[in-house]
Design an enzyme around this catalytic site. Sequence first.
Site, PDB file in Angstrom:
ATOM      1  N   GLY A  79      -1.329 -11.941   8.345  1.00  0.00           N
ATOM      2  CA  GLY A  79      -2.114 -11.824   7.108  1.00  0.00           C
ATOM      3  C   GLY A  79      -1.915 -10.453   6.484  1.00  0.00           C
ATOM      4  N   GLY A  82      -4.383  -6.394  10.394  1.00  0.00           N
ATOM      5  CA  GLY A  82      -4.360  -4.951  10.119  1.00  0.00           C
ATOM      6  C   GLY A  82      -3.049  -4.456   9.543  1.00  0.00           C
ATOM      7  N   THR A  83      -1.940  -5.128   9.865  1.00  0.00           N
ATOM      8  CA  THR A  83      -0.621  -4.628   9.454  1.00  0.00           C
ATOM      9  C   THR A  83      -0.313  -5.052   8.028  1.00  0.00           C
ATOM     10  OG1 THR A  83       0.135  -4.550  11.713  1.00  0.00           O
ATOM     11  CG2 THR A  83       1.838  -4.661  10.043  1.00  0.00           C
ATOM     12  N   ASP A  84      -0.467  -4.093   7.117  1.00  0.00           N
ATOM     13  CA  ASP A  84      -0.266  -4.377   5.696  1.00  0.00           C
ATOM     14  C   ASP A  84       0.608  -3.318   5.041  1.00  0.00           C
ATOM     15  OD1 ASP A  84      -1.996  -2.275   5.857  1.00  0.00           O
ATOM     16  OD2 ASP A  84      -3.545  -3.127   4.571  1.00  0.00           O
ATOM     17  N   LYS A 138       3.228  -0.008  10.162  1.00  0.00           N
ATOM     18  CA  LYS A 138       2.050  -0.401  10.946  1.00  0.00           C
ATOM     19  C   LYS A 138       2.418  -1.537  11.893  1.00  0.00           C
ATOM     20  CE  LYS A 138      -1.872   0.589   7.931  1.00  0.00           C
ATOM     21  NZ  LYS A 138      -2.952  -0.091   7.224  1.00  0.00           N
ATOM     22  N   LYS A 159      -4.904  -5.329  -8.561  1.00  0.00           N
ATOM     23  CA  LYS A 159      -5.884  -4.524  -7.809  1.00  0.00           C
ATOM     24  C   LYS A 159      -5.255  -3.162  -7.605  1.00  0.00           C
ATOM     25  CE  LYS A 159      -6.878  -4.766  -3.233  1.00  0.00           C
ATOM     26  NZ  LYS A 159      -7.579  -5.132  -1.981  1.00  0.00           N
TER      27      LYS A 159
HETATM   28  P1  NAD Z   1     -11.233   1.453   9.228  1.00  0.00           P
HETATM   29  O1  NAD Z   1     -10.608   2.781   8.976  1.00  0.00           O
HETATM   30  O2  NAD Z   1     -12.651   1.243   8.874  1.00  0.00           O
HETATM   31  O3  NAD Z   1     -11.035   1.070  10.766  1.00  0.00           O
HETATM   32  C1  NAD Z   1      -9.799   1.279  11.404  1.00  0.00           C
HETATM   33  C2  NAD Z   1      -9.791   0.580  12.737  1.00  0.00           C
HETATM   34  O4  NAD Z   1      -8.519   0.780  13.347  1.00  0.00           O
HETATM   35  C3  NAD Z   1     -10.820   1.112  13.720  1.00  0.00           C
HETATM   36  O5  NAD Z   1     -11.242   0.055  14.540  1.00  0.00           O
HETATM   37  C4  NAD Z   1     -10.008   2.121  14.530  1.00  0.00           C
HETATM   38  O6  NAD Z   1     -10.545   2.348  15.804  1.00  0.00           O
HETATM   39  C5  NAD Z   1      -8.702   1.371  14.624  1.00  0.00           C
HETATM   40  N1  NAD Z   1      -7.543   2.229  14.908  1.00  0.00           N
HETATM   41  C6  NAD Z   1      -7.102   3.281  14.170  1.00  0.00           C
HETATM   42  N2  NAD Z   1      -5.990   3.794  14.743  1.00  0.00           N
HETATM   43  C7  NAD Z   1      -5.728   3.047  15.838  1.00  0.00           C
HETATM   44  C8  NAD Z   1      -4.726   3.067  16.827  1.00  0.00           C
HETATM   45  N3  NAD Z   1      -3.728   3.959  16.801  1.00  0.00           N
HETATM   46  N4  NAD Z   1      -4.787   2.159  17.823  1.00  0.00           N
HETATM   47  C9  NAD Z   1      -5.763   1.226  17.862  1.00  0.00           C
HETATM   48  N5  NAD Z   1      -6.751   1.152  16.953  1.00  0.00           N
HETATM   49  C10 NAD Z   1      -6.724   2.047  15.951  1.00  0.00           C
HETATM   50  O7  NAD Z   1     -10.291   0.392   8.491  1.00  0.00           O
HETATM   51  P2  NAD Z   1     -10.623  -1.081   8.019  1.00  0.00           P
HETATM   52  O8  NAD Z   1     -11.068  -1.057   6.608  1.00  0.00           O
HETATM   53  O9  NAD Z   1     -11.473  -1.760   9.039  1.00  0.00           O
HETATM   54  O10 NAD Z   1      -9.157  -1.713   8.017  1.00  0.00           O
HETATM   55  C11 NAD Z   1      -8.487  -1.975   9.238  1.00  0.00           C
HETATM   56  C12 NAD Z   1      -7.030  -2.278   8.951  1.00  0.00           C
HETATM   57  O11 NAD Z   1      -6.938  -3.481   8.182  1.00  0.00           O
HETATM   58  C13 NAD Z   1      -6.306  -1.209   8.146  1.00  0.00           C
HETATM   59  O12 NAD Z   1      -5.021  -1.047   8.691  1.00  0.00           O
HETATM   60  C14 NAD Z   1      -6.205  -1.806   6.777  1.00  0.00           C
HETATM   61  O13 NAD Z   1      -5.119  -1.300   6.027  1.00  0.00           O
HETATM   62  C15 NAD Z   1      -6.048  -3.267   7.103  1.00  0.00           C
HETATM   63  N6  NAD Z   1      -6.448  -4.189   6.036  1.00  0.00           N
HETATM   64  C16 NAD Z   1      -5.676  -5.284   5.846  1.00  0.00           C
HETATM   65  C17 NAD Z   1      -6.015  -6.174   4.855  1.00  0.00           C
HETATM   66  C18 NAD Z   1      -5.204  -7.422   4.691  1.00  0.00           C
HETATM   67  O14 NAD Z   1      -5.394  -8.137   3.698  1.00  0.00           O
HETATM   68  N7  NAD Z   1      -4.352  -7.751   5.595  1.00  0.00           N
HETATM   69  C19 NAD Z   1      -7.124  -5.947   4.036  1.00  0.00           C
HETATM   70  C20 NAD Z   1      -7.908  -4.844   4.283  1.00  0.00           C
HETATM   71  C21 NAD Z   1      -7.566  -3.963   5.307  1.00  0.00           C
END
Ligand code: NAD
Length: 321
Positions: free
Chosen positions: A292, A220-222, A226, A67
Amino acid sequence: MIIVSEEVCRSVFGRDDAFNAVEAVFASMARGDAYNFPVIREAIGYEQALYGFKSGFDRAGLTLGLKSGGYWPNNTSKGLTNHQSTVFLFDPDSGRFKALVGGNYLTAVRTAAASAVSIAHLARRDSKVLGIVGAGHQASFQLRAAVEQRKFERVVAWNLHVEKLEALARIASEIGLPFEAVDREQLCAAADVIITITSAHEPLLLNEWIKPGTHIACMGTDTKGKQEVDPALVARATLFTDEIAQSVSIGEAQHAIASGLMSKDAITPLGDVINGKHLGRASNDEVTVFDGTGVGLQDLAAASAALRAAEAQGSAITIEL
Ligand code: NAD
């Protein structure tokens, strides 16, 4: 070469398909049948974007590919999702390029499936309150997938910008669940299962706020740097992950390990629980965390299942290279 568009992925590949694909590939990884190659993820110094590749090979599912894509934080203002990705599949018998599959919808649905698989295997059976931390693009997928795993009676949620919670409130109402916007400490006091899905770089949830018996899926932590939860919480919990190598380098465990609060040996692949090699949750008081981090094999499993479904329905496009 076969092309499966974003639109076709949405129509042929649903939440159940994603759950089954992700559960199977986690099991395959834990058995040693599938492995991820090292992740490349770079800040490219343009548009504040992170760009990279996740790839791997599943010998059991015969899925090989990568990917490519990343995270463009300013895309929302352009009417685009911040995550952009495309999956490339190759024939493992010959190395020939096989298919190009839109990766944006698949990323969201496979990420939601990963936390759903963790809830299915690790959350208390009697979990009633679901807490969501974050309200970005992924959050609505997370909510829809999570509610299918337990008989939740209520959803509580927090986001940095409270107005963004409206979209989650609408989904909860569609599903028929009461929804409440709360502060983070209240969320921890109320929720039996918590999903964190933000781009935060600091702990949003403190260890002392988490009640016994909670399951937390940290999604979220990837990336290095982060962070969503207190390292003391990660160390206190029984910790599961999609892949240990990623958990310690780009997942929540990176911080607990750097602080000397735990070692890598304390982390169990969720696949071991799926395969029956690890018991999973041992008691109703245990705090479980799923780190995750998102592995390439999840994308490949989802893309190859979407490809099969699109071919079966005649909605894949074939062109000669
Ligand atoms: P997005 O940009 O649409 O949303 C980001 C979210 O994070 C929002 O809710 C925003 O308010 C919040 N945010 C940003 N900075 C912040 C901070 N300092 N404190 C608290 N909240 C904060 O992104 P998304 O597509 O919803 O992705 C969210 C997260 O998930 C990203 O970090 C992304 O890299 C991660 N992600 C992980 C996987 C995985 O497989 N683990 C897959 C996809 C996305």
